[in-house]
Every structure is written in C-alpha cells, then in structure tokens.
Design a protein around this motif. Structure first.
Motif, short mmCIF file in Angstrom:
data_model
loop_
_atom_site.label_atom_id
_atom_site.label_comp_id
_atom_site.label_asym_id
_atom_site.label_seq_id
_atom_site.Cartn_x
_atom_site.Cartn_y
_atom_site.Cartn_z
N LEU A 78 49.00 73.98 -7.32
CA LEU A 78 49.82 72.89 -7.05
C LEU A 78 50.57 72.30 -7.95
CD1 LEU A 78 46.27 71.06 -5.48
CD2 LEU A 78 48.30 72.12 -4.42
N VAL A 79 51.07 73.12 -8.91
CA VAL A 79 51.78 72.43 -10.12
C VAL A 79 53.35 73.37 -10.30
CG1 VAL A 79 50.30 70.99 -11.49
CG2 VAL A 79 50.56 73.59 -11.73
N GLY A 80 53.67 74.25 -9.07
CA GLY A 80 54.60 75.19 -9.25
C GLY A 80 54.72 76.23 -10.27
N GLY A 81 53.34 76.59 -10.93
CA GLY A 81 53.37 77.66 -11.78
C GLY A 81 53.61 78.92 -11.53
N GLY A 82 53.31 79.39 -10.18
CA GLY A 82 53.28 80.79 -9.50
C GLY A 82 54.29 81.20 -9.07
N VAL A 83 55.58 80.38 -8.77
CA VAL A 83 56.86 80.86 -8.10
C VAL A 83 57.83 81.11 -8.95
CG1 VAL A 83 55.97 80.10 -5.67
CG2 VAL A 83 57.18 78.37 -7.26
N PRO A 84 58.83 81.83 -8.65
CA PRO A 84 59.89 82.14 -9.37
C PRO A 84 60.84 80.95 -9.54
CG PRO A 84 60.09 83.50 -7.60
CD PRO A 84 58.77 82.86 -7.58
N ASP A 85 61.40 81.07 -10.58
CA ASP A 85 62.64 79.96 -10.55
C ASP A 85 63.88 80.65 -9.75
OD1 ASP A 85 64.33 81.73 -11.88
OD2 ASP A 85 64.06 80.64 -13.95
N ALA A 86 64.82 79.65 -9.78
CA ALA A 86 65.86 79.80 -8.77
C ALA A 86 66.93 80.74 -9.09
CB ALA A 86 66.54 78.42 -8.45
N THR A 87 66.73 81.37 -10.33
CA THR A 87 67.84 82.16 -11.10
C THR A 87 67.97 83.54 -10.29
OG1 THR A 87 66.29 83.24 -12.55
CG2 THR A 87 67.67 81.20 -13.26
N GLY A 88 66.85 83.89 -9.65
CA GLY A 88 66.79 85.30 -8.85
C GLY A 88 66.72 86.50 -10.00
N THR A 89 66.27 86.12 -11.36
CA THR A 89 66.19 87.11 -12.45
C THR A 89 64.89 87.58 -12.58
OG1 THR A 89 66.07 85.59 -14.17
CG2 THR A 89 68.30 86.41 -13.41
N GLN A 90 63.78 86.52 -12.21
CA GLN A 90 62.60 86.78 -12.56
C GLN A 90 61.59 87.89 -11.58
OE1 GLN A 90 60.76 82.80 -12.72
NE2 GLN A 90 61.69 82.67 -14.67
N VAL A 91 60.82 88.58 -12.02
CA VAL A 91 60.05 89.53 -11.17
C VAL A 91 58.71 89.11 -11.15
CG1 VAL A 91 58.81 91.65 -11.30
CG2 VAL A 91 60.99 92.01 -11.84
N LEU A 92 58.47 88.69 -9.80
CA LEU A 92 57.05 88.22 -9.22
C LEU A 92 56.24 89.42 -9.02
CD1 LEU A 92 56.41 85.12 -7.22
CD2 LEU A 92 55.24 87.34 -6.71
N LEU A 93 55.22 88.99 -10.14
CA LEU A 93 54.12 90.12 -9.90
C LEU A 93 52.69 89.57 -9.25
CD1 LEU A 93 53.07 92.81 -11.59
CD2 LEU A 93 52.03 91.31 -13.38
N SER A 94 52.64 90.21 -7.98
CA SER A 94 51.71 89.70 -7.09
C SER A 94 50.36 90.51 -7.57
CB SER A 94 51.92 90.22 -5.84
OG SER A 94 50.93 89.76 -4.97
N LEU A 95 49.13 89.94 -7.83
CA LEU A 95 47.91 90.93 -8.19
C LEU A 95 47.14 90.82 -6.84
CD1 LEU A 95 47.11 91.56 -11.31
CD2 LEU A 95 48.83 89.53 -10.91
N GLN A 96 47.71 90.71 -5.72
CA GLN A 96 46.91 90.60 -4.60
C GLN A 96 46.04 92.22 -4.19
OE1 GLN A 96 49.40 88.89 -1.61
NE2 GLN A 96 48.23 86.87 -1.78
N ARG A 97 46.87 93.04 -4.70
CA ARG A 97 46.34 94.46 -4.36
C ARG A 97 45.40 94.95 -5.27
NH1 ARG A 97 49.85 98.46 -4.69
NH2 ARG A 97 48.69 99.86 -3.31
N CYS A 98 45.28 94.28 -6.16
CA CYS A 98 44.07 94.52 -7.40
C CYS A 98 42.82 93.88 -7.09
CB CYS A 98 44.56 94.00 -8.63
SG CYS A 98 45.75 95.05 -9.60
N ASN A 99 42.20 94.28 -5.79
CA ASN A 99 41.07 93.30 -5.16
C ASN A 99 39.78 94.20 -5.11
OD1 ASN A 99 42.06 95.30 -3.38
ND2 ASN A 99 42.70 93.79 -1.80
N ARG A 100 39.52 94.94 -6.06
CA ARG A 100 38.24 95.79 -5.96
C ARG A 100 37.25 95.02 -6.56
NH1 ARG A 100 41.94 99.92 -5.52
NH2 ARG A 100 42.73 98.90 -7.65
N ILE A 101 35.82 94.99 -5.99
CA ILE A 101 34.70 94.47 -6.82
C ILE A 101 34.26 95.72 -7.62
CG2 ILE A 101 32.22 93.74 -6.63
CD1 ILE A 101 33.29 92.16 -4.15
N GLU A 114 38.29 92.41 -9.71
CA GLU A 114 39.69 92.34 -9.97
C GLU A 114 40.20 91.33 -9.68
OE1 GLU A 114 40.23 97.34 -10.16
OE2 GLU A 114 41.15 96.04 -8.36
N ALA A 115 41.59 90.75 -10.40
CA ALA A 115 41.88 89.61 -10.24
C ALA A 115 42.46 88.96 -8.96
CB ALA A 115 43.11 89.56 -11.09
N GLY A 116 42.96 90.02 -7.97
CA GLY A 116 43.31 89.84 -6.59
C GLY A 116 42.41 89.51 -5.77
N CYS A 117 41.08 89.70 -6.16
CA CYS A 117 39.88 89.39 -5.14
C CYS A 117 40.08 87.93 -4.75
CB CYS A 117 38.65 89.60 -5.84
SG CYS A 117 38.16 91.26 -6.10
#
Ligand code: FAD
Ligand code: ZN
Length: 472
Positions: A78-101, A114-117
């Motif tokens: 809720l504090v804008g920490g997990g979305v990229p800025d407006a520059t178009g230079t940052q790589v967004l690293l989504s952990l959603q597929r690291c989802n094994r128990i 794993e983190a994406g669970c």
C-alpha cells in the motif's frame, strides 16, 4: 548487426528464464500499477524466474548491466514499494513463479516455502495437516510470503502471534551481487552472530531478494469464535481489551475496533451485509481461539461480555453462533477498506501509539483536524490490541475526495504525524515506507538510526540497484 545494449540485457534474461517469462509488450498494468492505483510506472521488462538459481542469475545479469531491479510478489503493498518508477529503465522481478512448498515439518512445527507462494495457499496447506500458519490479513488471497516478509506484514493476529518477523525462523536470500544466502533454518535458538534474517525482514526489497522462508506453525485450535461488542468510547474499548486479556489469556487472538463512521460507510455501500448490533460510537470484534471446542469458547465469551457490561465498558454484545456467523463478522471488518474506496479517495494513515495512549491520541487529533477542516470525516478502525489504527481522513460530505487529497494531504499528514510523535508512536505501523513515506522517514526517524540504515544499505547494495528510491 550488433544488438543495442538494451536488448543485450533482455536477451541474457531470456536465456536465463526463457523468452516467455520476459514480458515487454502488451498490458503490463497488473505489474506496473499498484493495488490502490496511486502509482503507475513503466518497467523495462517484467521478468518471471521460476527458481532461486534463476533469480540469482537474473540479479547477476542486471548487476553486470548496472540495471535496477524492483522485486514484486502479489502487488498488494500500500506504499508504492513494489512497482517500477516512470523511467522505463527498471526491471520488475516478479517472484510469483517461485511458488513451491518445500517442506512441512509437523514435529518441528515449521513450514518452508518459496517467496511467491500466496499466503492463503500456505494457510490451507498447514490446515490440511491440522496446523496453523498464524499470519492473516485481508490481502491473503493475493499477497505472497516474500512480500509479507519484505514488509514485515502485521494483520489481525499480531496480538497473539506477532508480526511476520516473529513467525520467521529462516530465510533464503539472493544478495545484490547474485549470491545465495542459504539461511533456511527451523531453529528456535541460534545465537551465532548478527541476525541477518531480521535485517532482510522488513527491508522492502532494498537489501536482497527473499526467495524462500521457514515459518513457525502452531497446532490448529479446536475452535475459533468471534463476538461483537458495542462501546461508548475508546477508553471503554481499552478497558474491554484488558478484561479480555485477563479472562481469555492466550486464547484472545483478535481485537479489532471499528469507528461509527467506518461501519456507516459499510452500511451505505454494502447494505446486504448484516450488522448485528445497533450503531455505536465504537464496535469491537473479538476473536478467541480455543483448544477445547466451540461450546466452552462461547461460554467463556458470554461470561467475559457479561462482566464487561456489568463493569460498564460494554453497552451491548453478541456472540457468533456458528462459523458462518463468525465469518460474517470478519467480513464486516474486512469490508471497511472497500467501503472507503467506494466513498472516494481518502488520506490513509497506518499509525501506532501505546495502547494506553490511543484514547488521548484520537480525542486530540480528531479535535485538531475538525478545527482546521470543518466537517472532515474519520474512518477510524484497526488493530487496537496492537495499538495500531488505520486513522483515515475522508473529505467533508459533498467535497470530492481527490480534490481534498490533492490540496490537503500534506497538511493533514503533518497534524496526524506530529500528534503520533507526541505519543511516542510510529507513522508507519505495518505498511512500511515504500515510495510513499520516504520523506517522512527522512524527516522523522532518529538521525543515528537513519545513518545506521544508510551504512547497512551501502554495505549490502553498494551500487544501489535493489529497489532504488524506496525506503531511504
Ligand atoms: P508486494 O506488494 O508485491 O511488495 C511489497 C514490498 O515488498 C515491495 O517493496 C516489494 O519490492 C517487496 N517485495 C515483494 N516480494 C519480495 C521478495 N520476495 N523479496 C524482497 N522484496 C520483496 N499489510 C499489513 O501489514 N497488515 C494488514 O492488515 C494489511 N491488510 C491489507 C489489506 C488489503 C486489502 C491490501 C490490499 C493490503 C493490505 N496490507 C496489509 C498490505 C499488503 O498486503 C502487505 O504489505 C503484504 O505483505 C504485501 O505482500 P505482496 O506479496 O503483495 O508484496
Ligand atoms: Zn491493518
């Protein structure tokens, strides 16, 4: 023809995670826009690694290219920490597929995942073994374990079990240089030097990428029951809290307050939701977890509430008769943020002060806000048992929320945060700093603490590539 440098990095990333897991075109708003739709950035690419080794290789490639990374889990922050800025230079690293128990150790009462669970998936996996993962928040259907730990999430069970930090025994982390720290451990006792785990918990993606964690479990209680109590004042709510603590001991697992206007908004926007008690200044939702069963738990609740009515701190109360009724009461509480959103934009606060100071804090701050912004409405609710309120400020009736926010957010924040500081409280109790509260952190955090935080950041991420522009 030699490819442009920008493509070279993306080609390397495609080589690591597969071309299908490097997203660059199409609608990426699910990753680029936050849950509240307050921040919208643009990613150079969304990269979706499927294992710790892939995360490490992605981090190494980005480090070699000098490219910043923004880790993301469920994107419910809720504090804008997990979305990229407006520059178009940052790589967004989504952990959603690291989802094994990876493991559930029933004798050790631990779960390693794993983190994406998704948090709810983990709660269900524990429940299937008769065990409880005692972390619960309204976003649990989409938030992830990694995000929970990166933000040290709180939620509705902190009163009994603590924040995410207290439930975490071990971590696996990819460092800023792409090494893997194998810190997964199911140990309750381990005094072997500095506590690296607690450094990463709550670091909001600025010190390392959490790829897995070992969490504490507990036996499932035989029954969980809820009750609703009406109180005339916050003083009375605090008196009820103390009585409930004395009478229920560790059985008290939730104590949430809801202000009158918060429940009025729920009634206005979700009229189908039953509100079993007549409107009161304050309504308290109590939750009790019991090792014996439902009937004894309900009886204990009834005795507690009778005593509270006799003592004068409660005017009316109802005990849920069934699991369905308990769920409906929680649904009422969880509908407040949604009702608020229906009413229009508002100025959100997530503050904490000592429980004993809550009544004084609210009386004083309510008065100051009303004097300066006549007609202003307070959507005040939250985790009273933790001294943590979502003390949200809604525009006066008839005035546009967006306009009020744009004109007065800063001034309203100063009034609220100064008042919090006077009570020795925190301007961010559970949602973190992210991009939203960086200025407040710089202005309000103890300068020695800030300097220590900067040294830690410098030591762990000297190139400043992990979630830059967040926290510090
Ligand atoms: P994201 O939003 O994806 O990320 C949050 C932050 O963590 C970002 O800075 C991101 O860069 C970083 N991050 C994410 N994953 C990793 C990782 N693997 N490694 C390193 N950094 C990472 N919060 C509470 O504390 N208590 C509540 O009661 C609560 N209720 C909520 C109710 C609703 C309806 C919503 C929408 C949110 C609520 N939140 C609450 C906020 C939010 O759900 C939590 O902060 C949650 O823990 C975030 O998890 P996530 O996976 O969505 O993280
Ligand atoms: Zn909360």
């Amino acid at each position: 023809m030699t490819p442009a440098p920008a493509d070279a990095l993306l080609d390397t990333l495609r080589g690591i995670v597969g071309a299908a897991q490097v997203l660059t075109g199409g609608d990426l708003s699910a990753f680029e826009q936050d849950w509240r739709r307050r921040w919208r950035g643009r990613a150079r690419a969304v990269v979706r690694p499927g294992s710790t080794a892939e995360v490490a290789a992605v981090v190494r490639a980005c480090a070699a290219a000098g490219t910043a990374l923004v880790p993301q889990g469920g994107n419910t922050g809720l504090v804008g920490g997990g979305v990229p800025d407006a520059t178009g230079t940052q790589v967004l690293l989504s952990l959603q597929r690291c989802n094994r128990i990876r493991a559930i150790d029933e004798a050790n009462l631990t779960l390693t995942a794993e983190a994406g669970c998704v948090l709810q998936t983990l709660q269900q996996a524990a429940a299937a073994r008769g065990l409880l993962l005692p972390l619960s928040l309204a976003a649990e259907g989409s938030c992830t374990l990694g995000g929970n730990l990166a933000t040290n999430a709180g939620g509705t069970q902190v009163l009994r079990w603590g924040n995410a930090r207290e439930l975490c025994l071990g971590l696996e982390v990819v460092t800023a240089t792409g090494e893997v720290w194998h810190g997964l451990s199911g140990l309750r006792k381990d005094n072997t030097g500095y506590d690296l785990r607690d450094l990463f918990v709550g670091s909001e993606g600025t010190l390392g990428i959490i790829t897995a964690a070992t969490m504490k479990l507990a036996p499932q209680p035989a029954a969980t029951t809820t009750a609703l109590a009406a109180c005339a004042s916050l003083h009375d709510c605090v008196a009820l809290l103390n009585l409930a603590r004395t009478r229920l001991g560790a059985g008290l697992t939730g104590f949430e307050v809801m202000g009158r206007f918060a429940l009025d908004l729920v009634a206005a926007h979700f009229p189908a939701l039953p509100q079993p008690l007549p409107a009161a200044s304050w309504t308290v939702l109590l939750e009790q977890s019991d090792v014996e069963g439902e009937a004894p738990a309900r009886a204990r609740f009834e005795r507690l509430l009778e005593a509270a009515i006799e003592q004068g701190c409660v005017t009316d109360a109802v005990v849920a008769e069934s699991l369905a009724q308990s769920r409906a009461l929680w649904h009422l509480r969880e509908s407040i943020p949604l009702a608020q959103a229906e009413e229009g934009l508002n100025i959100k606060h997530d503050i904490s002060v000592p429980v004993s100071a809550i009544p004084r804090f609210c009386e004083r701050t309510d008065e100051m806000l009303a004097a300066r912004w006549p007609g202003v409405r307070l959507v005040n609710f939250g985790h009273l048992g933790d001294g943590n309120l979502h003390y949200n400020v809604q525009a006066p009736a008839g005035q546009g929320g967006a306009e009020f926010l744009a004109q007065h957010e800063h001034a309203v924040n100063q009034v609220v945060f100064d008042s919090v500081a006077e009570e020795g409280g925190s301007f961010s109790a559970e949602h973190g700093i992210g991009a939203l509260k960086r200025g407040e952190l710089a202005a309000r955090k103890d300068p020695v603490a800030l300097a220590l935080m900067r040294s830690i950041k410098q030591a762990l991420d000297p190139a400043g590539l992990l979630n830059p522009g967040r926290v510090l």
